[in-house]
Design an enzyme around this catalytic site. Structure first.
Site, mmCIF file in Angstrom:
data_model
loop_
_atom_site.group_PDB
_atom_site.id
_atom_site.type_symbol
_atom_site.label_atom_id
_atom_site.label_comp_id
_atom_site.label_asym_id
_atom_site.label_seq_id
_atom_site.Cartn_x
_atom_site.Cartn_y
_atom_site.Cartn_z
ATOM 1 N N SER A 228 -8.835 -9.418 -0.388
ATOM 2 C CA SER A 228 -8.191 -8.445 -0.085
ATOM 3 C C SER A 228 -8.253 -8.620 1.110
ATOM 4 O O SER A 228 -8.846 -9.230 2.060
ATOM 5 C CB SER A 228 -8.655 -6.607 -0.670
ATOM 6 O OG SER A 228 -10.006 -6.988 0.238
ATOM 7 N N ASP A 229 -7.264 -7.397 1.963
ATOM 8 C CA ASP A 229 -7.612 -7.518 3.341
ATOM 9 C C ASP A 229 -9.003 -6.541 3.128
ATOM 10 O O ASP A 229 -9.174 -6.238 2.454
ATOM 11 C CB ASP A 229 -6.306 -6.809 3.936
ATOM 12 C CG ASP A 229 -6.220 -6.759 5.412
ATOM 13 O OD1 ASP A 229 -7.314 -7.653 5.494
ATOM 14 O OD2 ASP A 229 -5.310 -6.768 6.326
#
Length: 746
Positions: A228-229
């Site tokens: 994920s970011d």
């Protein structure tokens, strides 16, 4: 490469498996069993390894590293080999610092010139974005460091970036926002990938199984770690189930994963798969066979400067004012704070602490001598009214009597950054006022722009002799700027984004950045030059444009069929007909002519950068495949190639087409399905259905000939099932028989 350990994930406890799906610290994955703890760092144009003991973000306090031109500049080079060499350098520096995963390249499409993070992205076009990004990935991973293309997907604004839903149709997704990622995944095989913050049509990108599993892993074959970011996960269990391997930074929700397995809402086999992917990533990035090369800081600085020269786009050069003669002894007025305090990178997570930093003023002074240079800052980077008048007056006095003015204008750090979008394309008012005052001196002016995204130039461009768009050039930008201005190098850049006349001309103007948690992508596939060129909208400077210090001739176009259906080999001869060595970007476009547009007028399908000495020629060959003629069929969820005439164009920009040839493409032969609710017109156009409805067509044509000429066109829009009640000789049973017969013939 070292093979992954054969140890089974079953040897890990459930709690250990759950822990693997989240980091152990801000910049580290979690170790378990034989799966190592890996270090991850920003960034896409230079290493941002956090200092020991720093804060969680570490922005501005990282280990010094070479700051290469951000993607806005590197993309403008159109140089795939250069991108690969920079990728190698990034990988070398990362490995020397013990970094296993580098968070880049950034490769989202520049949907709007207002995008706050546009400086981290390559282009408004997916073709060049994919090729530059793939070269970076190959270069980084050649040193045993994982590249992490980002942000997947449709991450095109900073406004409400962690929640906004990008509402975009399937065709636009497939033709504009996904192809660059597809190319990188299928051609460069990145070992990691980062999902985006935003939602896509209501579903968070980090929780979308159709995106992360069906498309990315199933259709494209991605075998790496999907992370994920930082802070993008909203539902840990849903993300893991959707195909996300690693949540970053660490969260306190491991227990949710364990509970989900225990209560049967998450299959433990999903965690086993995550463990295998992380084990593979560890094997790829900790391979002892890949030695840690020493970092040549000087060589990397020179590479950064060379890349900066290739990134600059010469927009205007009236009377061939540039290049200036370094031996002429002319008095040069250097005006603008950016000459002394370079703006060389954007704000946010990609901010690098450079190993050194060259400014244009010091490099110009070193090149032509201090006695030939008069400097005044002209404006403050904070642009306060209290000092603006006095600084402008000082600049006018310094410029008076000079033979040329080099005026450095641009956007200060606070104007564009990760985290927010711009609201104007204009330069700061104080800088524009300074420019206006300097034009009254009647001294030739060269404007040197420093900005991470497009700015308006149309209203003042004709008042100056030359405009050099330098974008953000990294730590070697000052040296490169001096060398380009004085002819030691040539400006090698071409625009990878259109410079519009005004903001209201941009295709997303009525839709960006949305409201109420949604942003509609109402312009569809008509992004950037696809919009301007299809509608013939005037622009300041078109996509692909850029001048140099020499001229090139294009000749002898050949378009011949390839060995496979729908493949073509395109070649042309490029000759340097000027008096200086220089580079040209040969651009290949494919287009169609339509009365009512159903696709862009033309689209970039290939390019090559050539460097030629005066009088030298090179035969450039580019290939076209079926995909280059295809559009996405949203009804059938597939690519299709329509039969017909296509124009193959070779030029030096999207509006400077020098050679073209029309070819006939047979199409892929696919015939659409018909149903009870297909229109009469669709039945008429179908090779089988048209024959079955010949009697209906005859009756309609008879009515039309009898005084109702509009009837045939009216009926063509009617679903065939509606004709049952019109006494046209069709019954419900007959319609269904025809549908079944057409299906049997496919």
């Amino acid at each position: 490469m070292t093979s992954p350990s054969p140890d089974s994930p079953a040897e890990l406890t459930l709690e250990e498996k759950a822990s693997l799906t989240s980091g152990s610290a801000t910049w580290y994955s979690t170790a378990a069993g034989d799966i190592p703890r890996l270090m991850l760092t920003d960034g896409p144009h230079g290493l941002r390894r956090q200092q020991e003991g720093g804060d969680n973000l570490g922005i501005g306090d990282s280990v010094p590293a070479t700051c290469f031109p951000p993607a806005v500049g590197l993309g403008s080079s159109w140089n795939v080999d250069l991108a690969h060499r920079i990728g190698e350098a990034l990988g070398r520096e990362a490995r020397a610092q013990g970094v296993h995963v580098l968070l880049g390249p950034g490769m989202n499409i520049k949907r709007s010139p207002l995008g706050g993070r546009n400086f981290e992205y390559v282009s408004e076009d997916p073709h060049i974005t994919g090729r530059i990004a793939a070269a970076l990935v190959r270069g980084i991973q050649s040193r045993g460091v994982a590249a992490t293309p980002k942000h997947f997907a449709v991450n095109n604004q900073e406004t409400d970036r962690m929640r906004v839903s990008a509402d975009v149709d399937e065709r636009t997704l497939r033709e504009i926002y996904l192809p660059a990622f597809e190319h990188v995944v299928t051609e460069a095989q990145p070992w990691a990938l980062m999902s985006a913050y935003n939602r896509i049509n209501g579903t968070f990108a980090s929780e979308d199984p159709a995106l992360l599993t069906d498309l990315l892993r199933g259709e494209w074959g991605f075998d790496g770690v999907l992370m994920s970011d930082w802070g993008a996960v909203n539902d840990r269990v849903a993300s893991v189930a959707a195909g996300l391997d690693l949540e970053m930074p660490p969260s306190e929700t491991d227990a949710e994963i364990v509970d989900a397995v225990n209560n049967g809402t998450l299959d433990e086999a999903v965690l086993d798969t995550v463990a295998e992917r992380l084990r593979l990533l560890g094997a790829r990035t900790t391979d002892p066979a890949l030695a840690t090369d020493p970092v040549d800081v000087d060589a990397h600085h020179r590479l950064a400067a060379d890349a900066a020269a290739e990134a600059m786009v010469l927009l205007r050069n009236e009377g061939d004012l540039l290049p200036l003669d370094p031996a002429a002894g002319a008095r040069i007025a250097v005006i603008g704070e950016f000459a002394r305090t370079p703006r060389y990178q954007g704000g946010g997570s990609s901010r690098v602490v450079p190993t050194r930093l060259s400014g244009a003023l010091e490099e110009i002074t070193a090149l032509i001598g201090a006695k030939n240079v008069a400097f005044a800052p002209g404006f403050s980077l904070t642009d306060t009214p209290d000092t603006a008048a006095s600084l402008a007056e000082e600049a006018v006095n310094a410029a008076t009597g000079a033979e040329q003015i080099l005026l450095f204008l641009g956007l200060p750090d606070g104007f564009e950054s990760e985290g927010f979008d711009r609201d104007t394309l204009a330069l700061p008012a104080g800088q524009l006022a300074l420019l206006e005052r300097l034009t009254t001196l009647n001294i030739p002016i060269v404007v040197v722009l420093s900005n991470g995204a497009t700015v308006e130039v149309a209203e003042w461009a004709s008042s100056v002799e030359a405009i050099l768009e330098t974008w953000l050039l990294g730590q070697g930008g000052g040296l490169a700027t001096a060398e380009v201005l004085f002819g030691l190098s040539s400006p090698g850049g071409r625009l990878t984004e259109t410079i519009p006349l005004r903001l209201s001309d941009t295709p997303s103007f009525l839709h960006f950045p949305g409201r109420d948690g949604h942003v509609g992508y109402g312009e569809g596939v008509y992004v950037g030059y696809r919009h301007y060129n299809t509608l013939d909208v005037p622009v300041a400077y078109e996509f692909g444009f850029g001048l140099g210090y020499t001229r090139f001739d294009f000749a002898d176009l050949a378009v011949v069929p390839g060995t496979d259906p729908h493949t073509w080999v395109v070649s042309a001869t490029i000759t340097n007909v000027g008096k200086r060595a220089g580079s040209e970007v040969v651009q290949l476009y494919v287009g169609t002519t339509e009365g009512t547009p159903t696709r862009p007028a033309h689209e970039l399908r290939g390019f090559a950068k050539v460097h030629l000495a005066p009088g030298e020629s090179e035969r450039v060959t580019l290939n076209l495949s079926a995909r280059d003629f295809a559009t996405w069929d949203s009804g059938q969820h597939r690519w299709r190639v329509d039969a017909g005439a296509y124009t193959v164009q070779v030029g030096s920009s999207s509006r400077r087409i020098h050679l073209s040839e029309t070819i006939e493409v047979p199409g892929d032969g696919w015939v659409p399905e018909l149903s009870e609710y297909s229109t009469v017109g669709e039945w008429f156009a179908h090779p089988v259905g048209g024959r079955l409805l010949q009697s209906v067509r005859d009756r309609m044509e008879a009515f039309a000939a009898g005084g109702a000429p509009e009837l045939l066109r009216m009926v063509e829009q009617v679903p065939i099932i509606k004709l049952v009640s019109w006494k046209m000789g069709l019954t419900l049973e007959r319609v269904r028989e025809m549908v079944a017969f057409v299906a049997s013939q496919r």
